[in-house]
Write a protein that holds these residues in place. Structure first.
Motif, PDB file in Angstrom:
ATOM      1  N   VAL A 128       0.905  -1.245   0.107  1.00 30.34           N
ATOM      2  CA  VAL A 128       0.021   0.165  -0.072  1.00 30.34           C
ATOM      3  C   VAL A 128       0.799   1.312  -0.104  1.00 30.34           C
ATOM      4  N   GLY A 129       0.785   2.037  -1.076  1.00 32.70           N
ATOM      5  CA  GLY A 129       1.700   3.149  -0.973  1.00 32.70           C
ATOM      6  C   GLY A 129       1.431   4.508  -0.161  1.00 32.70           C
ATOM      7  N   HIS A 130       0.092   4.526   0.444  1.00 33.19           N
ATOM      8  CA  HIS A 130      -0.172   5.675   1.420  1.00 33.19           C
ATOM      9  C   HIS A 130      -0.887   4.975   2.408  1.00 33.19           C
ATOM     10  N   ILE A 131      -0.550   5.811   3.580  1.00 32.61           N
ATOM     11  CA  ILE A 131      -1.273   5.416   5.041  1.00 32.61           C
ATOM     12  C   ILE A 131      -1.648   6.596   5.354  1.00 32.61           C
ATOM     13  N   VAL A 132      -2.792   6.636   5.869  1.00 32.13           N
ATOM     14  CA  VAL A 132      -3.493   7.877   6.548  1.00 32.13           C
ATOM     15  C   VAL A 132      -3.584   7.756   7.912  1.00 32.13           C
ATOM     16  N   LEU A 133      -3.084   8.418   9.050  1.00 28.72           N
ATOM     17  CA  LEU A 133      -3.136   8.097  10.193  1.00 28.72           C
ATOM     18  C   LEU A 133      -4.273   9.118  11.027  1.00 28.72           C
ATOM     19  N   ALA A 134      -5.033   8.904  11.315  1.00 27.35           N
ATOM     20  CA  ALA A 134      -6.385   9.577  11.929  1.00 27.35           C
ATOM     21  C   ALA A 134      -6.620   9.129  13.267  1.00 27.35           C
ATOM     22  N   GLY A 135      -7.481  10.066  13.909  1.00 24.59           N
ATOM     23  CA  GLY A 135      -7.924   9.901  15.236  1.00 24.59           C
ATOM     24  C   GLY A 135      -7.085  10.043  16.433  1.00 24.59           C
ATOM     25  N   GLY A 136      -6.172  10.853  16.235  1.00 16.90           N
ATOM     26  CA  GLY A 136      -4.954  11.092  17.331  1.00 16.90           C
ATOM     27  C   GLY A 136      -3.829  11.555  16.721  1.00 16.90           C
ATOM     28  N   VAL A 137      -2.975  11.826  17.623  1.00 14.38           N
ATOM     29  CA  VAL A 137      -1.518  12.150  17.021  1.00 14.38           C
ATOM     30  C   VAL A 137      -0.835  10.941  17.201  1.00 14.38           C
ATOM     31  N   PRO A 138      -0.241  10.562  15.689  1.00 14.76           N
ATOM     32  CA  PRO A 138       0.639   9.418  15.565  1.00 14.76           C
ATOM     33  C   PRO A 138       1.995   9.620  16.385  1.00 14.76           C
ATOM     34  N   SER A 139       2.715   8.374  16.632  1.00 16.45           N
ATOM     35  CA  SER A 139       3.954   8.379  17.416  1.00 16.45           C
ATOM     36  C   SER A 139       5.077   8.522  16.249  1.00 16.45           C
ATOM     37  N   GLY A 140       6.080   8.993  16.364  1.00 15.36           N
ATOM     38  CA  GLY A 140       7.042   9.222  15.678  1.00 15.36           C
ATOM     39  C   GLY A 140       7.818   7.624  15.166  1.00 15.36           C
ATOM     40  N   ALA A 141       7.485   6.903  16.070  1.00 16.62           N
ATOM     41  CA  ALA A 141       7.978   5.491  15.867  1.00 16.62           C
ATOM     42  C   ALA A 141       7.176   4.648  14.850  1.00 16.62           C
ATOM     43  N   THR A 142       5.728   5.227  14.648  1.00 18.55           N
ATOM     44  CA  THR A 142       5.124   4.501  13.703  1.00 18.55           C
ATOM     45  C   THR A 142       5.111   5.413  12.541  1.00 18.55           C
TER      46      THR A 142
END
Length: 371
Positions: A128-142
């Protein structure tokens, strides 16, 4: 003159270069306006790898293989809504989507999901070329894990400060979503967010979202500095959407003012604002909160149990509306752009209309300038 040269001359006379072909004034104006539009959202198109810098909003129960592939196949950028899916279920949905389209699409992951790392692995394993992170602040590790795995990261920024922080953490693009959107929303309108963020955050593509239903409106944000737009409500009522016919019919009947946010009765019991169509369920939720508050004040419920009772009211309500078609007792999540849904249209027609509306607006502006 050689035979080859003579042949080239004959070909030129028979098939003149495109620039030599007379073009009707209207066609020329449209061509120039489309070039302008493509320039305005070129950064978004390049980042997404799509013909149009228009993302489909990730809507639980709605943004699945059929709608996502339809958006991508029509030149937009579809996004799977993972929601509460387990890794095996997400893998199945990605595989099914890839069977329906060879074009780019993304996956929206909720950062608070207890198996977020495993979900990221599923996306990376399936390229998968693009991942959208939603619902909170993602960690730098993720974010690092996603980028090291070869995918690109999109984050949600409800304020300029957080947008800058997300970029510093490694997000390569942002979505700014106004309170006009459907589903879970923040307190600030897109109009204000755009003024707060777009002039000052230019290092990554920024996509605008919330209440968008027309291409000329999208154009106005592109000219403010946006790189593209995200739409959900219009696609939820599209022909390819698997939503129940009664769910779509509710969209067609609705006006913008029918899409309201859930109301919180007491500050001690927070309610996350969710925008949807007013119905029997939304009225019952108010009564449920009032009753729960009375029980808490009478000592019949602890504060924790009262909060859980309020939070659990909507359990299963979205599926009830989208899949079962119970639009009175389910949660009919919709943005205020629902007032612009006047019929059930194919995704390709919706995208075509958005582009044509933007082109028309550019032509009209040129005509006003030339007067």
């Amino acid at each position: 003159m050689t035979d080859t040269a003579m042949s080239a001359v004959n070909d030129t006379m028979t098939h003149p270069a495109v620039s030599d072909v007379p073009v009707a004034t209207d066609d020329h104006a449209r061509l120039e306006a489309r070039r302008t539009l493509d320039h305005l959202w070129s950064a978004g198109k390049s980042f997404l790898g799509s013909e149009m810098a228009i993302l489909g909003g990730a809507m639980s129960w709605v943004s699945e293989r059929h709608l996502v592939s339809a958006i991508s196949n029509a030149g937009g950028f579809g996004v799977i809504a993972c929601g509460a899916m387990e890794p095996a279920r997400l893998a199945e949905e990605i595989d099914a989507t890839q069977a329906l389209t060879s074009r780019p699409f993304g996956v929206n992951l909720i950062t608070m999901h207890p198996r977020l790392d495993a979900l990221v692995d599923v996306c990376l394993e399936r390229n998968v070329g693009h991942i959208v992170l939603a619902g909170g602040v993602p960690s730098g590790a993720t974010i690092r894990k996603i980028r090291d795995g070869g995918a690109r990261v999109i984050g949600f920024a409800p304020a300029l400060g957080l947008g800058k922080r997300l970029v510093k953490l490694g997000c390569e693009a942002l979505v700014i979503e106004g309170s006009e959107a459907g589903g879970h929303v923040g307190p600030v309108s897109l109009t204000v967010l755009a003024q707060e963020i777009l002039p000052y955050l230019k290092s990554v593509p920024v996509f605008v979202a919330g209440g968008l239903g027309r291409g000329d409106a999208v154009l106005s944000y592109l000219e403010l500095g946006a790189s593209g737009a995200q739409l959900g409500t219009r696609f939820a009522a599209s022909a390819e959407s698997i939503a129940h016919p009664q769910f779509k019919a509710a969209f067609v009947r609705a006006n913008a003012r029918d899409a309201i946010t859930s109301v919180q009765l007491d500050d001690r019991f927070p309610v996350i604002p969710v925008r949807g169509l007013a119905n029997a369920a939304s009225r019952a939720f108010m009564a449920h909160q009032a009753d729960t508050l009375r029980q808490f004040q009478d000592g019949a419920l602890s504060r924790e149990d009262a909060q859980l009772s309020i939070e659990h009211f909507w359990a299963g309500a979205l599926r009830r509306a989208v899949i079962d078609g119970d639009v009175e007792h389910g949660s009919v999540m919709a943005g205020q752009s629902v007032g612009m849904v006047r019929s059930i249209e194919p995704v390709a027609a919706i995208l075509h209309d958005l582009v044509e509306q933007a082109v028309d607006a550019l032509i009209q502006r040129e005509e006003r300038t030339a007067r």
